[in-house]
Design a protein around this motif. Structure first.
Motif, PDB file in Angstrom:
ATOM      1  N   ARG A  17     -34.266 -46.401  56.784  1.00  0.00           N
ATOM      2  CA  ARG A  17     -35.303 -45.367  56.656  1.00  0.00           C
ATOM      3  C   ARG A  17     -35.550 -44.677  57.996  1.00  0.00           C
ATOM      4  NH1 ARG A  17     -40.836 -45.679  57.602  1.00  0.00           N
ATOM      5  NH2 ARG A  17     -42.118 -44.147  56.484  1.00  0.00           N
ATOM      6  N   GLU A  18     -35.536 -45.459  59.084  1.00  0.00           N
ATOM      7  CA  GLU A  18     -35.796 -44.878  60.400  1.00  0.00           C
ATOM      8  C   GLU A  18     -34.739 -43.844  60.782  1.00  0.00           C
ATOM      9  OE1 GLU A  18     -37.651 -48.933  60.243  1.00  0.00           O
ATOM     10  OE2 GLU A  18     -35.710 -48.047  59.717  1.00  0.00           O
ATOM     11  N   ALA A  19     -33.493 -44.063  60.346  1.00  0.00           N
ATOM     12  CA  ALA A  19     -32.437 -43.095  60.638  1.00  0.00           C
ATOM     13  C   ALA A  19     -32.729 -41.763  59.961  1.00  0.00           C
ATOM     14  CB  ALA A  19     -31.083 -43.642  60.185  1.00  0.00           C
ATOM     15  N   TRP A  20     -33.284 -41.809  58.765  1.00  0.00           N
ATOM     16  CA  TRP A  20     -33.642 -40.579  58.060  1.00  0.00           C
ATOM     17  C   TRP A  20     -34.813 -39.871  58.748  1.00  0.00           C
ATOM     18  CZ3 TRP A  20     -30.809 -38.313  54.370  1.00  0.00           C
ATOM     19  CH2 TRP A  20     -29.831 -39.086  53.729  1.00  0.00           C
ATOM     20  N   ILE A  21     -35.789 -40.639  59.238  1.00  0.00           N
ATOM     21  CA  ILE A  21     -36.917 -40.036  59.936  1.00  0.00           C
ATOM     22  C   ILE A  21     -36.446 -39.355  61.219  1.00  0.00           C
ATOM     23  CG2 ILE A  21     -39.064 -40.531  61.176  1.00  0.00           C
ATOM     24  CD1 ILE A  21     -39.584 -42.766  59.170  1.00  0.00           C
ATOM     25  N   ALA A 129     -32.093 -44.890  69.815  1.00  0.00           N
ATOM     26  CA  ALA A 129     -32.813 -45.258  68.598  1.00  0.00           C
ATOM     27  C   ALA A 129     -31.853 -45.449  67.424  1.00  0.00           C
ATOM     28  CB  ALA A 129     -33.856 -44.196  68.265  1.00  0.00           C
ATOM     29  N   ILE A 130     -30.876 -44.566  67.305  1.00  0.00           N
ATOM     30  CA  ILE A 130     -29.888 -44.699  66.223  1.00  0.00           C
ATOM     31  C   ILE A 130     -29.127 -46.007  66.358  1.00  0.00           C
ATOM     32  CG2 ILE A 130     -27.748 -43.741  65.276  1.00  0.00           C
ATOM     33  CD1 ILE A 130     -28.836 -40.964  66.089  1.00  0.00           C
ATOM     34  N   ILE A 131     -28.686 -46.314  67.583  1.00  0.00           N
ATOM     35  CA  ILE A 131     -27.952 -47.554  67.820  1.00  0.00           C
ATOM     36  C   ILE A 131     -28.812 -48.764  67.458  1.00  0.00           C
ATOM     37  CG2 ILE A 131     -26.921 -48.995  69.623  1.00  0.00           C
ATOM     38  CD1 ILE A 131     -25.226 -46.627  68.763  1.00  0.00           C
ATOM     39  N   ARG A 141     -22.033 -43.207  60.948  1.00  0.00           N
ATOM     40  CA  ARG A 141     -22.753 -42.402  59.959  1.00  0.00           C
ATOM     41  C   ARG A 141     -24.172 -42.102  60.417  1.00  0.00           C
ATOM     42  NH1 ARG A 141     -23.159 -44.693  54.504  1.00  0.00           N
ATOM     43  NH2 ARG A 141     -22.662 -46.750  55.319  1.00  0.00           N
ATOM     44  N   GLY A 142     -24.775 -43.024  61.204  1.00  0.00           N
ATOM     45  CA  GLY A 142     -26.098 -42.750  61.764  1.00  0.00           C
ATOM     46  C   GLY A 142     -26.066 -41.560  62.696  1.00  0.00           C
ATOM     47  N   PHE A 143     -25.058 -41.530  63.567  1.00  0.00           N
ATOM     48  CA  PHE A 143     -24.880 -40.357  64.426  1.00  0.00           C
ATOM     49  C   PHE A 143     -24.533 -39.132  63.588  1.00  0.00           C
ATOM     50  CE2 PHE A 143     -24.501 -43.404  67.913  1.00  0.00           C
ATOM     51  CZ  PHE A 143     -25.128 -42.721  68.943  1.00  0.00           C
ATOM     52  N   GLY A 144     -23.711 -39.342  62.565  1.00  0.00           N
ATOM     53  CA  GLY A 144     -23.337 -38.228  61.696  1.00  0.00           C
ATOM     54  C   GLY A 144     -24.536 -37.638  60.983  1.00  0.00           C
ATOM     55  N   LEU A 145     -25.465 -38.500  60.539  1.00  0.00           N
ATOM     56  CA  LEU A 145     -26.664 -38.004  59.860  1.00  0.00           C
ATOM     57  C   LEU A 145     -27.518 -37.171  60.812  1.00  0.00           C
ATOM     58  CD1 LEU A 145     -28.279 -38.113  57.190  1.00  0.00           C
ATOM     59  CD2 LEU A 145     -29.516 -40.079  58.144  1.00  0.00           C
ATOM     60  N   SER A 146     -27.619 -37.621  62.050  1.00  0.00           N
ATOM     61  CA  SER A 146     -28.368 -36.835  63.039  1.00  0.00           C
ATOM     62  C   SER A 146     -27.701 -35.497  63.285  1.00  0.00           C
ATOM     63  CB  SER A 146     -28.479 -37.614  64.357  1.00  0.00           C
ATOM     64  OG  SER A 146     -29.378 -38.686  64.233  1.00  0.00           O
ATOM     65  N   PHE A 190     -45.145 -39.991  62.116  1.00  0.00           N
ATOM     66  CA  PHE A 190     -44.233 -40.601  61.153  1.00  0.00           C
ATOM     67  C   PHE A 190     -43.185 -41.551  61.753  1.00  0.00           C
ATOM     68  CE2 PHE A 190     -45.675 -36.688  59.076  1.00  0.00           C
ATOM     69  CZ  PHE A 190     -46.110 -37.205  57.859  1.00  0.00           C
ATOM     70  N   LEU A 191     -42.880 -41.410  63.045  1.00  0.00           N
ATOM     71  CA  LEU A 191     -41.850 -42.275  63.609  1.00  0.00           C
ATOM     72  C   LEU A 191     -42.462 -43.575  64.106  1.00  0.00           C
ATOM     73  CD1 LEU A 191     -38.814 -42.432  64.394  1.00  0.00           C
ATOM     74  CD2 LEU A 191     -39.492 -41.657  66.685  1.00  0.00           C
ATOM     75  N   PRO A 192     -41.988 -44.737  63.611  1.00  0.00           N
ATOM     76  CA  PRO A 192     -42.501 -46.010  64.123  1.00  0.00           C
ATOM     77  C   PRO A 192     -42.019 -46.249  65.548  1.00  0.00           C
ATOM     78  CG  PRO A 192     -40.663 -46.388  62.637  1.00  0.00           C
ATOM     79  CD  PRO A 192     -40.961 -44.922  62.574  1.00  0.00           C
ATOM     80  N   GLU A 193     -42.686 -47.158  66.230  1.00  0.00           N
ATOM     81  CA  GLU A 193     -42.246 -47.501  67.577  1.00  0.00           C
ATOM     82  C   GLU A 193     -40.900 -48.212  67.494  1.00  0.00           C
ATOM     83  OE1 GLU A 193     -45.025 -49.443  70.091  1.00  0.00           O
ATOM     84  OE2 GLU A 193     -46.744 -48.305  69.354  1.00  0.00           O
ATOM     85  N   ILE A 194     -39.977 -47.790  68.359  1.00  0.00           N
ATOM     86  CA  ILE A 194     -38.640 -48.371  68.374  1.00  0.00           C
ATOM     87  C   ILE A 194     -38.369 -48.881  69.775  1.00  0.00           C
ATOM     88  CG2 ILE A 194     -36.163 -47.947  68.091  1.00  0.00           C
ATOM     89  CD1 ILE A 194     -36.884 -45.707  66.152  1.00  0.00           C
TER      90      ILE A 194
END
Length: 396
Positions: A17-21, A129-131, A141-146, A190-194
């Protein structure tokens, strides 16, 4: 067709979910990120400065990126990604608003530096954050989504920006500034602490079992990869400097046509990148990087061979595929060399290298363009692409 749709949909499944945010934040921000792309045209066509002056202004942005890369990476490791992203977007937006009212070259150079210093510290924070939120097998895919979010925004921004530029260039600065600040509001609520810690899963440890805990500048593989990335990024940075001038002056495209051409690039990324990265998840990253480097260089390198809109669209297609293959996997490879405690440092060093390419290769491209003509510049870009491809193959 059904199988294709299933494969396309599966490329988006399983991401946290965090990757989508994180991607939604980038979408908001990049939907208005148009100043940098139109800056060389604004300086030369609106304010009457030379191509070299435009290169100097963009180099100052690159210097700010370098400083922002280290600051963003350091503060991300210390304080977490949320606060770095919030302040980067907020103050970056303010800088762009101020920039639209400056006419003196020196003041523009200074403000471009601060706009980059604040706004570009977002990059290492976002990458780290993505990593952190994506398991190793899903990071590409996380980098790709960004990047999908960025390019979806870019498909909106330059297209709108091209039309706004025909009305008043000041509107570009307002759009960029407001969308930055809107994105900062989204981060806050909306973004949680990472926070970033040492890897604690078996899969994570297995990926990093051969990784040295030393800083990135003491990792010889990282240094070699980033040298080649510096060359490829230098080629790609011409997209924000000499390329718009070339297609405006030589190819006789209008600002709105240039915006639509960039929207074509963004649409390609949106349609192709995620399923392609999903398909290539288990392939050799260095081999893919070599192909991406060749296509980036080749897409720019063949521009003197013909003219006309159709051929120009083909060149955009080539370097877009190269972009898709190169930049997401480059970030994944560099992050894979890091430990959890210094991911921000590694991604900051990565961002620093990309910024250094802007500082050095942007004015170099302008100088070659002015001194020897655009054809020489594009042939040089193609040669650097071939050199980079061979470098990645040797390292592999």
């Amino acid at each position: 067709m059904k199988q294709f749709i299933h494969h396309y949909a599966s490329a988006y499944r399983g991401l946290p979910r965090e990757a989508w945010i994180l991607s939604i934040i980038l979408l908001i921000n990049r939907s208005g990120s148009i100043v940098l792309f139109f800056m060389s045209l604004y300086l030369t066509q609106k304010l009457g400065y030379t191509v070299n002056d435009a290169g100097t202004v963009l180099s100052s942005y690159g210097l700010g990126m370098m400083a922002g890369a280290f600051l963003g990476g350091t503060f991300t490791d210390r304080n977490g990604a949320k606060y770095v992203k919030f302040f980067a977007l907020l103050f970056g937006g303010i800088c762009f608003l101020i920039l639209g009212y400056l006419n003196n070259l020196t003041s523009i150079i200074v403000m471009m530096f601060f706009a980059a210093l604040t706004g570009e510290s977002l990059r290492p924070a976002n990458a780290a954050a993505i990593i952190h939120v994506c398991p190793p097998e899903k990071r590409a895919r996380g980098f790709g989504l960004s990047r999908l979010a960025i390019n979806l925004g870019v498909s909106i921004g330059p297209a709108i920006g091209g039309f706004l530029a025909t009305v008043d260039y000041l509107l570009l600065f307002w759009l960029d500034g407001i969308t930055c600040m809107l994105a900062s509001v989204f981060v806050w609520f909306f973004l949680p602490e990472i926070h970033h810690a040492e890897p604690n899963s078996t899969a994570e440890r297995s990926v990093q079992q051969d990784v040295s805990p030393t800083p990135p500048w003491r990792d010889p593989i990282v240094l070699l990869i980033l040298f080649l990335a510096f060359l490829c990024s230098g080629i790609f940075r011409q997209l924000y400097n000499t390329w718009p001038i070339y297609v405006r002056v030589i190819e006789q495209l209008s600002e709105d046509q240039i915006g639509l051409l960039m929207a074509f690039n963004a649409v390609l990324v949106i349609l192709i990148e995620m399923p392609l990265l999903h398909y290539l998840e288990r392939k050799s990253q260095l081999i893919i990087l070599s192909i991406g480097a060749l296509l980036i260089g080749g897409g720019f390198g063949i521009m003197p061979l013909s003219n006309g809109l159709a051929f120009l669209v083909f060149t955009v297609f080539l370097w877009t595929i190269g972009e898709i293959l190169f930049f997401p996997l480059l970030g994944v490879f560099i992050a894979g060399r890091a430990h959890g405690s210094n991911r921000g440092q590694y991604m900051g060093f990565f961002t620093f290298t990309m910024a250094l390419a802007m500082v050095l290769m942007t004015p170099a491209g302008s100088w070659v363009y002015d001194s020897y003509g655009p054809d020489t510049l594009w042939y040089a870009a193609g040669s650097l692409g071939i050199f980079s491809m061979l470098g990645f193959l040797i390292i592999n």
